[in-house]
Motif scaffolding. Structure first.
Motif, PDB file in Angstrom:
ATOM      1  N   PHE A   1      -3.983  -1.985  31.097  1.00 30.24           N
ATOM      2  CA  PHE A   1      -5.442  -1.971  31.020  1.00 30.24           C
ATOM      3  C   PHE A   1      -5.895  -1.383  29.695  1.00 30.24           C
ATOM      4  O   PHE A   1      -5.291  -0.443  29.173  1.00 30.24           O
ATOM      5  N   ASP A   2      -6.985  -1.931  29.170  1.00 35.49           N
ATOM      6  CA  ASP A   2      -7.607  -1.360  27.976  1.00 35.49           C
ATOM      7  C   ASP A   2      -9.029  -1.898  27.869  1.00 35.49           C
ATOM      8  O   ASP A   2      -9.379  -2.912  28.480  1.00 35.49           O
ATOM      9  N   TRP A   3      -9.846  -1.200  27.080  1.00 43.60           N
ATOM     10  CA  TRP A   3     -11.214  -1.631  26.785  1.00 43.60           C
ATOM     11  C   TRP A   3     -11.253  -2.327  25.431  1.00 43.60           C
ATOM     12  O   TRP A   3     -10.481  -2.001  24.528  1.00 43.60           O
ATOM     13  N   SER A   4     -12.162  -3.266  25.288  1.00 48.38           N
ATOM     14  CA  SER A   4     -12.456  -3.863  23.978  1.00 48.38           C
ATOM     15  C   SER A   4     -13.965  -3.950  23.808  1.00 48.38           C
ATOM     16  O   SER A   4     -14.709  -3.915  24.793  1.00 48.38           O
ATOM     17  N   GLN A   5     -14.401  -4.051  22.587  1.00 45.85           N
ATOM     18  CA  GLN A   5     -15.826  -4.187  22.275  1.00 45.85           C
ATOM     19  C   GLN A   5     -16.064  -5.564  21.670  1.00 45.85           C
ATOM     20  O   GLN A   5     -15.408  -5.929  20.686  1.00 45.85           O
ATOM     21  N   GLU A   6     -16.977  -6.310  22.276  1.00 38.60           N
ATOM     22  CA  GLU A   6     -17.231  -7.680  21.834  1.00 38.60           C
ATOM     23  C   GLU A   6     -18.726  -7.874  21.604  1.00 38.60           C
ATOM     24  O   GLU A   6     -19.559  -7.294  22.316  1.00 38.60           O
ATOM     25  N   ASP A   7     -19.056  -8.710  20.640  1.00 40.31           N
ATOM     26  CA  ASP A   7     -20.450  -9.030  20.314  1.00 40.31           C
ATOM     27  C   ASP A   7     -20.865 -10.299  21.048  1.00 40.31           C
ATOM     28  O   ASP A   7     -20.218 -11.352  20.901  1.00 40.31           O
ATOM     29  N   VAL A   8     -21.937 -10.199  21.832  1.00 42.32           N
ATOM     30  CA  VAL A   8     -22.464 -11.343  22.580  1.00 42.32           C
ATOM     31  C   VAL A   8     -23.979 -11.344  22.428  1.00 42.32           C
ATOM     32  O   VAL A   8     -24.563 -10.449  21.812  1.00 42.32           O
ATOM     33  N   GLU A   9     -24.604 -12.356  23.020  1.00 46.33           N
ATOM     34  CA  GLU A   9     -26.067 -12.458  23.020  1.00 46.33           C
ATOM     35  C   GLU A   9     -26.525 -12.625  24.455  1.00 46.33           C
ATOM     36  O   GLU A   9     -26.214 -13.623  25.108  1.00 46.33           O
TER      37      GLU A   9
ATOM     38  N   ARG B   1     -23.608  -5.506  21.864  1.00 44.01           N
ATOM     39  CA  ARG B   1     -22.171  -5.228  21.878  1.00 44.01           C
ATOM     40  C   ARG B   1     -21.813  -4.697  23.257  1.00 44.01           C
ATOM     41  O   ARG B   1     -22.264  -3.630  23.656  1.00 44.01           O
ATOM     42  N   VAL B   2     -21.014  -5.456  23.995  1.00 44.01           N
ATOM     43  CA  VAL B   2     -20.634  -5.076  25.351  1.00 44.01           C
ATOM     44  C   VAL B   2     -19.206  -4.544  25.356  1.00 44.01           C
ATOM     45  O   VAL B   2     -18.423  -4.799  24.440  1.00 44.01           O
ATOM     46  N   ARG B   3     -18.895  -3.788  26.403  1.00 40.80           N
ATOM     47  CA  ARG B   3     -17.541  -3.272  26.601  1.00 40.80           C
ATOM     48  C   ARG B   3     -16.858  -4.141  27.641  1.00 40.80           C
ATOM     49  O   ARG B   3     -17.395  -4.330  28.742  1.00 40.80           O
ATOM     50  N   VAL B   4     -15.687  -4.645  27.295  1.00 40.20           N
ATOM     51  CA  VAL B   4     -14.981  -5.578  28.164  1.00 40.20           C
ATOM     52  C   VAL B   4     -13.718  -4.905  28.686  1.00 40.20           C
ATOM     53  O   VAL B   4     -12.871  -4.446  27.904  1.00 40.20           O
ATOM     54  N   ALA B   5     -13.603  -4.810  30.018  1.00 33.87           N
ATOM     55  CA  ALA B   5     -12.389  -4.283  30.652  1.00 33.87           C
ATOM     56  C   ALA B   5     -11.355  -5.399  30.702  1.00 33.87           C
ATOM     57  O   ALA B   5     -11.607  -6.460  31.276  1.00 33.87           O
TER      58      ALA B   5
END
Length: 505
Positions: A134-142, A149-153
């Motif tokens: 498991f890890d978190w990532s940060q992705e740019d969406v609209e 910028r949302v945090r994606v598990a």
């Protein structure tokens, strides 16, 4: 320096042609010692390597130069000094040599550091159902037309490489708990182990070796889903390299170009479908005869569960103000007036805020993110409104109150035709807890159809409907109490009592 071609000819003349050393030396115009060196070493190329480098100008400044290079090594790449910048600093300290000497020294030092920092890794192998990462990532969406910028598990099963992604507004603990519920529901169960970073939402303190002081609520979630949490060595992301790799590929395949959706719910639904499609189309890196999806179908038989979702929330004690508001995460939420001025328990879920007072739910709101939001439920203030009906005119909770159609129309007609409209409308609202919102709305619609915009008429309709709905009890008497002869009405008996006339019984 003797060339490769000359060495080849010398070796060929001696071994193939059988010529003497002095003949070969005379023929190629070299010393006999050089010929002997070529024949004895059996090397096909000679390279000159300087064992000791003399730096008459730079030598006294190498210690200062290396100190600066060590300082730059821990800085971000953009903030490191170039060789030209280092050269200028040395000149200010008295260096009189050439820039080229500094440049070569810096290049050699960086190459040696790169060589020393090169690390080797051991490929890992996992059994089906053994572990997930498991890890978190940060992705740019609209979302809703607003770039965010949302945090994606990110979850990855180590054996099948099947992945699951779900986006949240932040990386708080209730989000990670909800992410595990959704992931295990998607996978159909949990693995024996989960591999994590040392996140603050999961680890309170790093102890010796692999020992950790784990967050209590996270540990309860692990116990609920029957898996053991394993935490990587600090700054050793390669210990969960499969999910790290998944983050890079997901950014390229799922989030490029930038995704545009109305809200998070639709974004997460898209991520699920995209992950399944990608798994069905991608070949498994270690099982070439299978796709990732086929390996996942095999691994599902080894997963444990699924179990019912864990209570994915954080709990905290908060105080309710006299205006029936509680504060959480820089936002305010209304509670029922019965809990005003009390200490209440607030449960923060990924998408909801629930408030309890004495084990009774006094508020349930959709969670808001950001700062300064005030979320009202006007029904929380109904008991206060009964005592202060004038607050209906300018009360903040009642601004833009969306009521059912008939109730809203009744309010508008009362407001337009009666001075005491607020009192009458509050009387109608006060009937909602006892009769239900739908029944009150039907009563308002019936009163409007009769042209009677009056609280008394609405309440009369409600009570009449309630009387009609109440069933009449059916009594069954014992045979001993039943009449043998049914009495017949005869007025002459009454006349006899009055005048004394003879009446035949």
């Amino acid at each position: 320096m003797t060339s490769v071609e000359t060495i080849r000819k010398v070796r060929h003349a001696y071994h193939r042609q059988g010529r003497k050393i002095h003949e070969i030396a005379r023929s190629f115009r070299m010393s006999r010692n050089t010929v002997r060196k070529i024949l004895r070493s059996e090397e096909v190329e000679f390279r000159y390597q300087r064992e000791v480098v003399h730096r008459p100008k730079l030598g006294p400044f190498t210690e200062a130069l290396e100190r600066r290079l060590e300082e730059d090594k821990v800085l971000p790449r953009k903030k490191r000094r170039t060789a030209q910048g280092l050269y200028r600093e040395l000149v200010e300290e008295g260096y009189e040599g050439a820039y080229d000497s500094v440049r070569r020294y810096v290049r050699n030092w960086k190459e040696s550091e790169r060589y020393l920092s090169t690390k080797a890794y051991i490929p890992l192998s996992f059994e089906p159902g053994e572990a997930f990462q498991f890890d978190w990532s940060q992705e740019d969406v609209e979302l809703g037309g607003v770039p965010q910028r949302v945090r994606v598990a990110q979850f990855t099963l180590c054996y099948s490489r099947m992945s699951f992604s779900v986006a949240f507004p932040r990386e708080s603990q209730e989000m990670i708990l909800e992410a595990h519920n959704l992931a295990f529901e998607f996978f159909g169960g949990s693995c024996a182990r989960g591999i994590y970073d040392n996140m603050k939402t999961t680890v309170l303190k790093i102890l010796r070796g692999k020992d950790r002081e784990i967050n209590l609520r996270f540990e309860k979630m692990c116990s609920h889903h029957l898996f053991e949490p394993v935490f990587c060595t600090p700054a050793a992301g390669w210990e969960k390299g499969r999910v790290e790799r998944r983050i890079l590929t997901a950014r390229q395949r799922l989030f490029t170009p930038r995704l545009k959706f109305p809200d998070l719910a639709e974004l997460n639904a898209h991520l699920v479908h995209a992950s399944i499609a990608d798994a069905k189309a991608r070949e498994h890196p270690e099982l070439p005869e299978k796709t990732v999806w086929e390996a996942f179908e095999t691994e599902q038989a080894y997963l444990c569960g699924p179990f019912k979702p864990y209570e994915a929330c954080t709990e905290t004690e908060v105080s309710s103000s006299k205006t029936c508001l509680v504060r959480y995460d820089n936002n305010h939420y209304s509670v029922d007036a019965t809990a005003a001025g009390r200490c209440v328990q607030l449960r923060a879920y990924a998408g909801r805020i629930v408030v309890l007072s004495r084990d009774k739910i006094v508020a349930d709101h959709v969670r808001r993110f950001g700062r300064g939001h005030v979320v009202f439920d006007p029904w929380h203030y109904l008991s206060v409104l009964e005592r202060k009906p004038g607050a209906l005119r300018n009360g903040k909770p009642f601004k833009d109150w969306e009521l059912p159609g008939a109730l809203q129309e009744m309010r508008q007609r009362l407001e337009a035709s009666r001075k005491d409209w607020d009192r009458q409308f509050v009387d109608i609202l006060a009937a909602v807890p006892g009769h239900g919102l739908e029944a009150v709305e039907r009563a308002c619609a019936e009163a409007l159809s009769l042209g009677a915009c009056n609280a008394t008429v609405v309440l009369n309709i409600l009570h009449r409907a309630l009387d009609e709905e109440e069933p009449k009890p059916e009594l069954e008497l014992d045979a001993r109490y039943r009449l043998g002869h049914v009495p017949v009405a005869d007025c002459r008996r009454y006349d006899a009592l009055r005048g004394g006339a003879d009446v035949t019984r």
